[in-house]
Write an enzyme that holds these catalytic residues in place. Structure first.
Site, PDB file in Angstrom:
ATOM      1  N   CYS A   1      43.886  40.386  43.541  1.00 54.35           N
ATOM      2  CA  CYS A   1      43.215  40.530  42.020  1.00 54.35           C
ATOM      3  C   CYS A   1      41.736  40.289  42.644  1.00 54.35           C
ATOM      4  CB  CYS A   1      43.370  39.496  41.141  1.00 54.35           C
ATOM      5  SG  CYS A   1      43.207  37.808  41.719  1.00 54.35           S
TER       6      CYS A   1
ATOM      7  N   GLU B   1      44.959  24.351  39.907  1.00 56.14           N
ATOM      8  CA  GLU B   1      44.076  24.823  39.041  1.00 56.14           C
ATOM      9  C   GLU B   1      44.266  23.887  37.903  1.00 56.14           C
ATOM     10  OE1 GLU B   1      44.739  28.967  37.609  1.00 56.14           O
ATOM     11  OE2 GLU B   1      44.117  28.237  35.765  1.00 56.14           O
TER      12      GLU B   1
ATOM     13  N   ASN C   1      51.370  32.824  40.192  1.00 54.82           N
ATOM     14  CA  ASN C   1      51.743  33.904  39.636  1.00 54.82           C
ATOM     15  C   ASN C   1      52.843  35.000  40.119  1.00 54.82           C
ATOM     16  OD1 ASN C   1      50.525  36.593  41.209  1.00 54.82           O
ATOM     17  ND2 ASN C   1      49.165  34.709  41.823  1.00 54.82           N
TER      18      ASN C   1
END
Ligand code: SF4
Length: 521
Positions: free
Chosen positions: A225, A339, A437
């Site tokens: 990404c 995160e 992810n």
């Protein structure tokens, strides 16, 4: 050197007659070891033939074998170790075999090697070199310098009999530079090699059972990404500008290949700033850091470059804003993820982690009218929506994030994975085990009823997954390099013809600007 493309070029998924697997072994002792390993070889399953010692006998047998109706060819035997770190009994799975003039690739080597490693064997993957004499003395060193791991006198000749069918070559190291053929340890080395050949039998049988024509459906988008590309470029530029070493706090992105590649270039990955020497440069990873880490870096006078993805930074900013407005922030996410730790650290007294809908009941906001919620960027959209629903049920006035926290890349990859999973017998997701992810892509497909596995690369594919599977969906998490997807397709092609097509649900053209510290290339 000439490269012969022999694997996957013709399809013989089901032989008309004869064995599925034909195993060529130069010597009777080797044949006996392999037969015992295969347990019950027989017509229709596997046939082990003794092809004779040396290139001349191999050449004569190769001509005879070429037209036999086997589905896959394996060449197995002992070999002379060339690389200094090989030990007797180690297995070398050929990525290619060469006689010094012609190279024949063995595309499924990584698949077979992974299977052998899971069986507890010591395995290397590399070139097998076929010569016309026994290799002795300093010649080993000279041949090792060509990149070959092991030398034999048959494989490159016999391999031609595959003639487009799947090919595997396994050599068990009997002698090494330290323990040459004429030495007190030679007998022990030979026995160790035969034991390893025997132990390799079941994996060879599974390799043959996985042979077949297949369709591979690539999910689009997949792989890197914008946030991951930016983070990698930041480290690369820091290395170019400052020279190695450049320290990186935590893995820059959660992928073993990316980390290994940057380590080779001089990046040093650390868990905490205390491991960074005074005066050094340190990059903060794409997952972000809490303010306390930034403060520590400032106190230490470290030069910092922040590779936090702008979409993670957006969630941090929302946490600060809600907290300063007096809200209790329910952060939907997974405990321990970097995160999440970074976002919790933005307002430790005002942010509470919520991992499941059941956790919602435990929240004790000082003012039930002032509850907000945020999300980790890499969650499964359907699961997070359920938790958000539970929050809104308990706190009808709950404030949602200004825009979706689950990022575009996560959402797109999940939709694309669902699309290919619906058409596939099996979904393979390229990504490392600590990649949130990537794990979510597996779960998304499984919830949709498709068998799915996370793999770091082709060697993680268990061959039993592939037996009888004709359509494979393939995707990659946002931190997995595109090259890994290509490696997986190449390895599958080593098992038979593979037709690749792509299902693109959307295209992405997002780019994030680099931080000013590394903008000048
Ligand atoms: S997955 Fe999303 S939040 Fe994470 S780095 Fe990529 S774009 Fe940023």
């Amino acid at each position: 050197m000439t490269r012969l493309q022999v694997t996957g070029a013709r399809s013989r998924r089901t032989p008309v007659t004869g064995p599925g697997l034909l195993v060529c072994t130069p010597l009777r002792l080797e044949a006996r070891a392999v037969r015992r390993g295969l347990r019950h070889p027989g017509p229709g399953a596997a046939q082990v033939v003794v092809t004779g010692y040396g290139p001349r006998r191999s050449g004569a047998r190769e001509t005879m074998l070429r037209d036999q109706p086997f589905a896959a060819l394996a060449i197995a035997g002992v070999g002379g170790g060339l690389a200094a770190d090989l030990r007797p009994g180690d297995l070398v799975v050929a990525s290619e075999v060469s006689d010094g003039h012609t190279v024949i690739p063995c595309a499924s080597a990584a698949l077979l090697a992974g299977e052998l490693r899971r069986a507890g064997l010591r395995v290397r993957v590399g070139r097998v070199l076929t010569v016309d004499h026994l290799v002795r003395g300093p010649e080993r060193e000279r041949l090792a310098a060509t990149g070959a791991l092991v030398a034999d006198m048959e494989s490159a000749v016999l391999a031609r009999a595959a003639d487009g069918r799947p090919l595997a070559v396994v050599r068990a190291v009997s002698d090494t530079p330290d323990r040459p053929l004429v030495s007190p340890g030679a007998l022990g080395g030979g026995l160790a090699a035969l034991r390893s050949l025997r132990a390799a039998g079941p994996a060879l049988a599974r390799w043959a059972a996985a042979v077949g024509e297949r369709q591979v459906l690539l999910a689009g988008p997949r792989s890197f990404c914008a946030g991951v590309e930016r983070a990698i470029e930041i480290v690369e530029r820091a290395l170019d500008q400052k020279g190695p070493p450049v320290y990186v706090r935590k893995q820059i992105v959660h992928n073993s290949h990316v980390v290994a590649g940057l380590e080779e270039r001089g990046a040093i990955f650390v868990d905490e700033l205390s491991e960074v020497p005074d005066g050094a440069s340190v990059v903060f990873s794409a997952h972000g850091v809490s303010p306390s880490v930034r403060d520590e870096a400032d106190r230490r006078g470290l030069t910092t470059v922040d590779a936090t993805c702008p979409l993670v930074a957006k969630v941090h900013a929302e946490a600060r804003r809600f907290a300063s407005d007096g809200y209790l922030v329910a952060l939907i996410g997974h405990e321990g993820h970097e995160e999440v730790e970074g976002t919790l650290g933005e307002a430790p007294d005002s942010v509470a982690l919520v991992q499941t809908a059941a956790d919602v009941g435990a929240l004790q906001p000082p003012d039930p009218g002032k509850v907000a919620y945020l999300m980790q960027t890499t969650l499964a959209a359907d699961e997070a929506a359920d938790i958000a629903e539970a929050l809104r049920e308990r706190f009808p006035a709950a404030r949602a994030p200004g825009s979706d926290d689950i990022c575009y890349a996560t959402t797109n990859r999940q939709r694309a994975a669902r699309a290919v999973a619906a058409e596939a017998d099996l979904l393979l997701v390229a990504g490392s085990a600590n990649s949130s992810n990537s794990v979510r892509l597996v779960e998304t497909a499984q919830r949709a009823g498709t068998t799915a596995y996370l793999i770091d690369g082709p060697s993680d594919i268990e061959l039993s997954w592939l037996a009888g599977v004709s359509t494979i969906g393939l995707t990659a998490g946002a931190s997995a390099p595109p090259a890994v997807v290509q490696d997986i397709v190449t390895a599958l092609r080593g098992l038979g013809t593979v037709e690749v097509s792509e299902r693109v649900i959307t295209t992405e053209n997002i780019r994030f600007s680099l931080p000013k510290e590394v903008r000048q290339s």
